[in-house]
Every structure is written in structure tokens, then in C-alpha cells.
Design a protein around this motif. Sequence first.
Motif, PDB file in Angstrom:
ATOM      1  N   ALA A  35       0.778  -1.153  -0.054  1.00 37.23           N
ATOM      2  CA  ALA A  35      -0.051   0.070   0.026  1.00 37.23           C
ATOM      3  C   ALA A  35       0.888   1.326  -0.121  1.00 37.23           C
ATOM      4  CB  ALA A  35      -0.874  -0.063   1.223  1.00 37.23           C
ATOM      5  N   ALA A  36       0.647   2.146  -0.763  1.00 40.46           N
ATOM      6  CA  ALA A  36       1.279   3.409  -1.015  1.00 40.46           C
ATOM      7  C   ALA A  36       0.794   4.585  -0.070  1.00 40.46           C
ATOM      8  CB  ALA A  36       1.277   4.024  -2.350  1.00 40.46           C
ATOM      9  N   ALA A  37       1.686   5.229   0.610  1.00 42.29           N
ATOM     10  CA  ALA A  37       0.879   6.217   1.476  1.00 42.29           C
ATOM     11  C   ALA A  37       1.069   7.805   0.827  1.00 42.29           C
ATOM     12  CB  ALA A  37       2.115   6.302   2.620  1.00 42.29           C
ATOM     13  N   PRO A  38       0.570   8.614   1.225  1.00 47.20           N
ATOM     14  CA  PRO A  38       0.831   9.913   0.647  1.00 47.20           C
ATOM     15  C   PRO A  38       2.016  10.585   0.660  1.00 47.20           C
ATOM     16  CG  PRO A  38      -1.286   9.745   1.840  1.00 47.20           C
ATOM     17  CD  PRO A  38      -0.553   8.438   2.258  1.00 47.20           C
ATOM     18  N   ASP A  39       2.884  10.321   1.887  1.00 49.85           N
ATOM     19  CA  ASP A  39       4.355  10.967   2.080  1.00 49.85           C
ATOM     20  C   ASP A  39       5.248  10.078   1.019  1.00 49.85           C
ATOM     21  OD1 ASP A  39       4.579   8.238   3.084  1.00 49.85           O
ATOM     22  OD2 ASP A  39       5.066   9.005   5.182  1.00 49.85           O
ATOM     23  N   GLY A  40       4.838   9.323   0.229  1.00 47.74           N
ATOM     24  CA  GLY A  40       5.884   8.924  -0.824  1.00 47.74           C
ATOM     25  C   GLY A  40       6.358   7.466  -0.203  1.00 47.74           C
ATOM     26  N   SER A  41       6.163   7.060   0.855  1.00 49.81           N
ATOM     27  CA  SER A  41       6.405   5.537   1.378  1.00 49.81           C
ATOM     28  C   SER A  41       5.654   4.638   0.827  1.00 49.81           C
ATOM     29  CB  SER A  41       6.749   5.764   2.995  1.00 49.81           C
ATOM     30  OG  SER A  41       5.641   5.803   3.417  1.00 49.81           O
ATOM     31  N   VAL A  42       6.068   3.442   0.932  1.00 51.82           N
ATOM     32  CA  VAL A  42       5.424   2.203   0.554  1.00 51.82           C
ATOM     33  C   VAL A  42       5.346   1.041   1.752  1.00 51.82           C
ATOM     34  CG1 VAL A  42       4.952   0.273  -0.861  1.00 51.82           C
ATOM     35  CG2 VAL A  42       5.570   2.376  -1.924  1.00 51.82           C
ATOM     36  N   TYR A  43       4.200   0.970   2.101  1.00 47.98           N
ATOM     37  CA  TYR A  43       4.432  -0.297   3.225  1.00 47.98           C
ATOM     38  C   TYR A  43       4.158  -1.827   2.698  1.00 47.98           C
ATOM     39  CZ  TYR A  43       4.112   3.261   6.778  1.00 47.98           C
ATOM     40  OH  TYR A  43       4.435   4.362   7.337  1.00 47.98           O
ATOM     41  N   ALA A  44       4.784  -2.823   3.275  1.00 49.18           N
ATOM     42  CA  ALA A  44       4.618  -4.153   2.852  1.00 49.18           C
ATOM     43  C   ALA A  44       4.051  -4.905   4.135  1.00 49.18           C
ATOM     44  CB  ALA A  44       5.792  -4.798   2.355  1.00 49.18           C
ATOM     45  N   ALA A  45       3.186  -5.841   3.909  1.00 43.83           N
ATOM     46  CA  ALA A  45       2.809  -6.943   4.918  1.00 43.83           C
ATOM     47  C   ALA A  45       2.715  -8.167   4.564  1.00 43.83           C
ATOM     48  CB  ALA A  45       1.451  -6.590   5.355  1.00 43.83           C
ATOM     49  N   TRP A  46       2.959  -9.190   5.206  1.00 50.30           N
ATOM     50  CA  TRP A  46       2.937 -10.567   4.899  1.00 50.30           C
ATOM     51  C   TRP A  46       2.854 -11.437   6.121  1.00 50.30           C
ATOM     52  CZ3 TRP A  46       7.234  -7.469   5.265  1.00 50.30           C
ATOM     53  CH2 TRP A  46       8.517  -7.750   6.167  1.00 50.30           C
ATOM     54  N   ASP A  47       2.646 -12.684   5.828  1.00 51.81           N
ATOM     55  CA  ASP A  47       2.490 -13.548   6.836  1.00 51.81           C
ATOM     56  C   ASP A  47       3.898 -14.641   6.805  1.00 51.81           C
ATOM     57  OD1 ASP A  47       1.412 -16.417   5.286  1.00 51.81           O
ATOM     58  OD2 ASP A  47       0.013 -15.058   4.959  1.00 51.81           O
ATOM     59  N   GLY A  48       4.449 -14.962   7.961  1.00 53.41           N
ATOM     60  CA  GLY A  48       5.567 -15.903   8.023  1.00 53.41           C
ATOM     61  C   GLY A  48       5.492 -16.956   9.083  1.00 53.41           C
ATOM     62  N   TYR A  49       6.352 -17.935   8.986  1.00 55.76           N
ATOM     63  CA  TYR A  49       6.308 -19.110   9.703  1.00 55.76           C
ATOM     64  C   TYR A  49       7.514 -19.334  10.519  1.00 55.76           C
ATOM     65  CZ  TYR A  49       4.343 -23.964  10.753  1.00 55.76           C
ATOM     66  OH  TYR A  49       3.690 -24.836  11.555  1.00 55.76           O
ATOM     67  N   ASP A  50       8.275 -18.172  10.875  1.00 56.03           N
ATOM     68  CA  ASP A  50       9.350 -18.527  11.670  1.00 56.03           C
ATOM     69  C   ASP A  50       9.509 -18.883  12.987  1.00 56.03           C
ATOM     70  OD1 ASP A  50       8.476 -15.713  11.717  1.00 56.03           O
ATOM     71  OD2 ASP A  50      10.135 -15.268  12.780  1.00 56.03           O
ATOM     72  N   ALA A  51       8.234 -18.582  13.751  1.00 53.81           N
ATOM     73  CA  ALA A  51       7.887 -19.155  15.065  1.00 53.81           C
ATOM     74  C   ALA A  51       7.164 -20.262  15.114  1.00 53.81           C
ATOM     75  CB  ALA A  51       7.463 -17.818  15.776  1.00 53.81           C
TER      76      ALA A  51
END
Length: 199
Positions: A35-51
Motif C-alpha cells: 500500500a502506498a502512502a501520501p508521504d511517498g513511502s510504501v508499506y508491505a505486509a506478509w505472513d511468515g512461519y518463523d516462530a
Amino acid sequence: DGKFDVWAARWTGERWSEPVRVSESGANDWAPTLAAAPDGSVYAAWDGYDAGHYDISLRRMLASGSGIRLDDTIRVTRSETYDAHPSLAVDGQNRVWLAWTEAGPNWGKDWGVLGKEGTQVRESRRIRLVRYAGGRFSEPARELQASVPDWLASMHEYPRVAIGPNGLPYVFFRRNIHRLPMPEHELQLGMGSLKHKVN
């Protein structure tokens, strides 16, 4: 190494930047969303199995020259519940809205052998929603399941978050409908045929 990871690259207008590895665990990382933010940054989210169970992670990315600079990874969930299939949106105030599917602990495992309680694959589903702003997470005053009619109040999964024209987040989801055997249903198995009779 046989594991799935999350990578990102940026289009500079002329070419793609060198890909950077976004997820850092030594286990499988799945289902990335951006998802892109108005301040020019981009966020990424994911699911992981490391635990040893599925958890949600979040990371902010920014343009840096012709490449990408990564902020530290934020661990959103840290529990034995099943947390997967994230969805992201960022509002006009650069606040991140993150939703995902949650199921019970030890989801889909052979928990009889483990000697502790577990959750069958399709036993339960609900949607979690959080807002991330100013380095802190907050949750709605009411669970989403409590905000829909009773007939729709269970087995929610695969959420999608979007910011509306009014600046508010909207959550779309799928409801899984269990088809359980009922006394009025008769299931008959024949040679190569299946008949379903309703009295």
C-alpha cells in the motif's frame, strides 16, 4: 534454500531497481501485500512461519536514489494463533490500516500427537483489524464480527481494506459457509455416482 521470501523492486521511470529482500526470516514468508502512502513511502505486509506458526509482519519502504531503503521490520502478531492473508491501506493522514485472517492456536497441525489443544483447518475464522500510527497499534472498540448481523457473524476470512472518499477504511471479506450433515439430508453413494436427496 527452498524457502519463500518477500522481495521488492522499484520502477524508476526508466528501469527496475535491484530487488531487495523485504522479509528476513529463515522460514517461509507468504502472501505479500503493498500500500502506498501520501508521504511517498510504501508499506508491505506478509505472513511468515518463523516462530512455528503464522504471524503478520509489516515494513516501510522508501525510495533511495535509484533503489529502496527499508525501515526495520515490525512484528504485528506474536501468538500461537493462525494469522495470515494480510491486506493494507493507508489513509490521507499516513495511518496504516491492516487486516488479516485469524484462526485458533496450533491451526492445521496434528495436535493429538503434540499433546495439546489445536484448531482444525476449517474450524474457525475471524478478521482482525488494526491501525498503525505514530509507532503504535490500536484496534476498533468492537470486533468486526460484532458489527454485522448474527447470521453473518462467523467464519470471516480473506479481508480486503480500502480507504473510501470520506477517508474512512472499509473492510471487505469472504464468509465461509459450513455445509454440515443434517438429519433431513440423505447422502447416498453408488458405483461412480453421488446423489443428494432433500426430504
